[in-house]
Design a protein around this motif. Structure first.
Motif, PDB file in Angstrom:
ATOM      1  N   GLN A  17       0.847  -1.189   0.140  1.00 53.56           N
ATOM      2  CA  GLN A  17      -0.003  -0.089  -0.475  1.00 53.56           C
ATOM      3  C   GLN A  17       0.977   1.443   0.430  1.00 53.56           C
ATOM      4  N   GLN A  18       0.752   2.146  -0.752  1.00 54.98           N
ATOM      5  CA  GLN A  18       0.864   3.425  -0.499  1.00 54.98           C
ATOM      6  C   GLN A  18       0.276   4.287   0.334  1.00 54.98           C
ATOM      7  N   LEU A  19       0.678   5.313   1.572  1.00 49.35           N
ATOM      8  CA  LEU A  19      -0.062   5.820   2.239  1.00 49.35           C
ATOM      9  C   LEU A  19       0.676   7.485   1.926  1.00 49.35           C
ATOM     10  N   VAL A  20       0.256   8.521   1.820  1.00 49.88           N
ATOM     11  CA  VAL A  20       0.578   9.287   1.527  1.00 49.88           C
ATOM     12  C   VAL A  20      -0.006  10.424   1.934  1.00 49.88           C
ATOM     13  N   THR A  21       0.722  11.818   2.797  1.00 49.95           N
ATOM     14  CA  THR A  21       0.568  12.698   3.999  1.00 49.95           C
ATOM     15  C   THR A  21       0.418  13.671   3.926  1.00 49.95           C
TER      16      THR A  21
END
Length: 99
Positions: A17-21
């Motif tokens: 998964q890719q999570l960007v804040t």
């Protein structure tokens, strides 16, 4: 000074998964967050015309205004209808028991 929101945008594949804040201006939408996240460039297979999006597992429209600490989720299209898969498992179970 304009109010700022801290949000996350996430896209998950079966193996990662890719999570960007992000920090966005108040009044930003889910579509704004997705566009700013860079996920559309990183995963060209994402087709927002076919993919649903949500905030904390609740389906929303792209124009939904975000709140501080929201997590925008980009969902992949289903590969198989869950009802069909369930029916197939039941049928397989029946055939196994009748042998």
């Amino acid at each position: 000074m304009a109010e700022l929101l801290r949000v996350e945008v996430v896209y998950a594949l079966p193996d990662r998964q890719q999570l960007v804040t992000l920090t966005l201006a108040a009044g930003s939408t889910a579509a704004d967050a997705i566009a700013r996240s860079g996920l559309l460039q990183a995963f060209p297979e994402i087709d927002l015309a076919r993919s649903a999006i949500g905030i904390f597992s609740k389906i929303v429209k792209p124009e939904t205004v975000l709140r501080d600490h929201d997590r925008v989720e980009i969902y992949r299209p289903l590969q198989a209808d869950p009802k069909d898969v369930r029916r197939q498992r039941v049928e397989e179970g029946r055939s196994t028991r009748s042998k």
